[in-house]
Design a protein around this motif. Structure first.
Motif, mmCIF file in Angstrom:
data_model
loop_
_atom_site.group_PDB
_atom_site.id
_atom_site.type_symbol
_atom_site.label_atom_id
_atom_site.label_comp_id
_atom_site.label_asym_id
_atom_site.label_seq_id
_atom_site.Cartn_x
_atom_site.Cartn_y
_atom_site.Cartn_z
ATOM 1 N N VAL A 155 0.819 -1.208 0.000
ATOM 2 C CA VAL A 155 0.000 0.000 0.000
ATOM 3 C C VAL A 155 0.853 1.259 0.000
ATOM 4 N N ASN A 156 2.015 1.217 0.638
ATOM 5 C CA ASN A 156 2.881 2.390 0.675
ATOM 6 C C ASN A 156 3.434 2.760 -0.694
ATOM 7 N N GLN A 157 3.532 1.769 -1.585
ATOM 8 C CA GLN A 157 3.973 2.046 -2.941
ATOM 9 C C GLN A 157 2.789 2.324 -3.870
ATOM 10 N N GLU A 158 1.696 1.635 -3.640
ATOM 11 C CA GLU A 158 0.527 1.795 -4.505
ATOM 12 C C GLU A 158 -0.153 3.146 -4.304
ATOM 13 N N LYS A 159 -0.226 3.593 -3.057
ATOM 14 C CA LYS A 159 -0.913 4.846 -2.717
ATOM 15 C C LYS A 159 0.031 5.750 -1.907
ATOM 16 N N PRO A 160 1.154 6.143 -2.493
ATOM 17 C CA PRO A 160 2.205 6.808 -1.700
ATOM 18 C C PRO A 160 1.792 8.126 -1.080
ATOM 19 N N GLN A 161 1.104 8.976 -1.819
ATOM 20 C CA GLN A 161 0.734 10.280 -1.268
ATOM 21 C C GLN A 161 -0.283 10.128 -0.144
ATOM 22 N N GLU A 162 -1.238 9.231 -0.322
ATOM 23 C CA GLU A 162 -2.255 9.001 0.704
ATOM 24 C C GLU A 162 -1.623 8.442 1.979
ATOM 25 N N VAL A 163 -0.718 7.486 1.813
ATOM 26 C CA VAL A 163 -0.063 6.884 2.976
ATOM 27 C C VAL A 163 0.801 7.915 3.695
ATOM 28 N N THR A 164 1.566 8.706 2.943
ATOM 29 C CA THR A 164 2.410 9.730 3.566
ATOM 30 C C THR A 164 1.565 10.742 4.333
ATOM 31 N N ALA A 165 0.438 11.132 3.765
ATOM 32 C CA ALA A 165 -0.448 12.084 4.444
ATOM 33 C C ALA A 165 -0.982 11.500 5.746
ATOM 34 N N HIS A 166 -1.349 10.219 5.740
ATOM 35 C CA HIS A 166 -1.833 9.571 6.961
ATOM 36 C C HIS A 166 -0.736 9.506 8.024
ATOM 37 N N ILE A 167 0.486 9.195 7.592
ATOM 38 C CA ILE A 167 1.610 9.138 8.531
ATOM 39 C C ILE A 167 1.822 10.506 9.174
ATOM 40 N N ASN A 168 1.887 11.536 8.347
ATOM 41 C CA ASN A 168 2.124 12.889 8.860
ATOM 42 C C ASN A 168 0.991 13.346 9.770
ATOM 43 N N ASP A 169 -0.239 13.039 9.403
ATOM 44 C CA ASP A 169 -1.385 13.434 10.223
ATOM 45 C C ASP A 169 -1.295 12.824 11.631
ATOM 46 N N PHE A 170 -0.944 11.556 11.697
ATOM 47 C CA PHE A 170 -0.861 10.871 12.990
ATOM 48 C C PHE A 170 0.280 11.431 13.837
ATOM 49 N N PHE A 171 1.445 11.592 13.222
ATOM 50 C CA PHE A 171 2.592 12.078 13.979
ATOM 51 C C PHE A 171 2.410 13.542 14.394
ATOM 52 N N THR A 172 1.746 14.324 13.546
ATOM 53 C CA THR A 172 1.474 15.718 13.908
ATOM 54 C C THR A 172 0.555 15.789 15.123
ATOM 55 N N LYS A 173 -0.474 14.944 15.149
ATOM 56 C CA LYS A 173 -1.378 14.896 16.299
ATOM 57 C C LYS A 173 -0.630 14.518 17.575
ATOM 58 N N LEU A 174 0.278 13.547 17.458
ATOM 59 C CA LEU A 174 1.032 13.128 18.636
ATOM 60 C C LEU A 174 1.937 14.250 19.134
ATOM 61 N N GLN A 175 2.590 14.944 18.209
ATOM 62 C CA GLN A 175 3.464 16.049 18.616
ATOM 63 C C GLN A 175 2.671 17.184 19.239
ATOM 64 N N ASN A 176 1.530 17.508 18.651
ATOM 65 C CA ASN A 176 0.688 18.572 19.203
ATOM 66 C C ASN A 176 0.158 18.188 20.577
ATOM 67 N N SER A 177 -0.173 16.925 20.744
ATOM 68 C CA SER A 177 -0.665 16.450 22.032
ATOM 69 C C SER A 177 0.422 16.577 23.101
ATOM 70 N N ASN A 178 1.660 16.202 22.713
ATOM 71 C CA ASN A 178 2.773 16.299 23.672
ATOM 72 C C ASN A 178 3.090 17.748 24.011
ATOM 73 N N ASN A 179 2.954 18.622 23.023
ATOM 74 C CA ASN A 179 3.275 20.028 23.234
ATOM 75 C C ASN A 179 2.232 20.765 24.070
ATOM 76 N N SER A 180 1.045 20.139 24.217
ATOM 77 C CA SER A 180 -0.042 20.813 24.930
ATOM 78 C C SER A 180 0.103 20.733 26.442
ATOM 79 N N PHE A 181 1.030 19.881 26.925
ATOM 80 C CA PHE A 181 1.175 19.715 28.375
ATOM 81 C C PHE A 181 2.153 20.738 28.938
#
Length: 331
Positions: free
Chosen positions: A305-331
């Motif tokens: 899937v990472n090769q078949e749908k690269p832009q979609e997969v990259t966007a999902h990865i970034n979205d998840f990691f961004t949420k985690l970073q924002n969550s950590n920064n909120s404390f």
């Protein structure tokens, strides 16, 4: 690929090849490939994530590509491979105490082991294709696969040293690789006793059209690396599965505590194996991975899937990691 740096790193008694790109002080994302794959499977994500400010690091796991290939399957246990990765992180993470993890197929299995053994190293894990399955203390993996799927299940067939390598050689390694990367047959993967990989290729099979996401140049790259290394190192991961079962007895009943996002294609051979959808969506997966935060099933995507749908997969990865970073920064 242009702009991606390559170097060799000494880790855990072997020399490992890594591909990397991105700002030296960017959040490290460790990208782990599966079978029969290489760092190259992440070529799109390396470029995409580095452009977003991450430092993407993709190794050839031991036994693959330009990394060392120990001979014995016993040197491919979860402890060996996780040991490689812990040493690699010491080399590439610098002052970062935790890194992000993305992994696919066998890389995902190793990723689960890394999260189990060293959860303090991982900020968040995006797992592609292979969900976490806890250790069954009553049944060894190969015995279990034979009982459920029969002796011709591909993992069972991969166990005998040398035999699968000979079958791939007779079938033509290049065609073997092409069929695996572009195949869409739902799981489980059962190999016929005779001619398991097609030893009698049809004339002009090279002229069969490849999907738009997998070019002749991509196939050439994979074939050139496996022509050099052969397939024994890659197959040794399967041959160490019962050994992993023995080594992980102390973790029986343990749960994965790191934040996880799981992604798969809707026609992935793992996802379409009987019982897997029920496990993923029926609550047991979430019980075994209490910090499972998202499950994403991508339409019209197979195993890679990472090769078949690269832009979609990259966007999902970034979205998840961004949420985690924002969550950590909120404390």
């Amino acid at each position: 690929m242009e702009g991606i740096d390559h170097r060799m790193v000494s880790v855990n008694g072997i020399t490992m090849h890594i591909a990397e790109k991105g700002p030296i002080d960017g959040p490290v994302v460790l990208l782990l490939h599966g079978f029969p794959d290489l760092w190259y499977t992440w070529r799109h994500q390396i470029n995409g994530l580095s452009s977003l400010g991450y430092r993407a690091v993709a190794p050839d796991l031991r036994g693959y590509g330009d990394s060392d290939s120990p001979k014995s399957f016993s040197e491919y246990s979860c402890l060996n491979v996780v040991g490689d990765l812990v040493a690699l992180l010491e080399s590439v993470a610098g002052d970062q105490e935790k890194v992000f993890l993305v992994a696919h197929d066998w890389g995902a299995i190793i990723g689960w082991f890394l999260c189990l053994f060293r959860p303090e190293k991982i900020k968040g894990f995006v797992c592609l294709s292979v969900p976490y399955k806890p250790r069954n203390p009553n049944v060894k993996p190969i015995q279990g696969f034979k009982a459920v799927f029969g002796e011709n299940y591909y993992i069972c067939r991969f166990q005998e040293p040398g035999k699968t390598e000979e079958e791939i050689a007779r079938a033509d390694p290049r065609r073997f690789l092409r069929n695996i990367f572009t195949g869409r047959t739902p799981g489980p993967s059962i190999l016929p006793k005779n001619d398991p990989f097609g030893e009698n290729p049809k004339p002009n099979y090279e002229n069969i059209e490849l999907p738009n996401w997998f070019s002749k140049e991509d196939l050439d790259f994979y074939a050139s690396k496996f022509d050099k290394t052969g397939f024994t190192g890659a197959l040794n991961y399967y041959r160490a599965m019962d050994l992993n079962w023995e080594l992980t007895a102390p973790w029986t009943g343990a749960k994965i505590q790191v934040p996880v996002k799981f992604m798969t294609g809707d026609v992935d051979m793992v996802y379409t194996t009987p019982g897997i959808k029920e496990y993923i969506h029926g609550g047991r997966f979430a019980a075994d991975v209490p910090n499972l935060q998202e499950i994403v099933v991508i339409e019209d995507a197979g195993h890679f899937v990472n090769q078949e749908k690269p832009q979609e997969v990259t966007a999902h990865i970034n979205d998840f990691f961004t949420k985690l970073q924002n969550s950590n920064n909120s404390f």
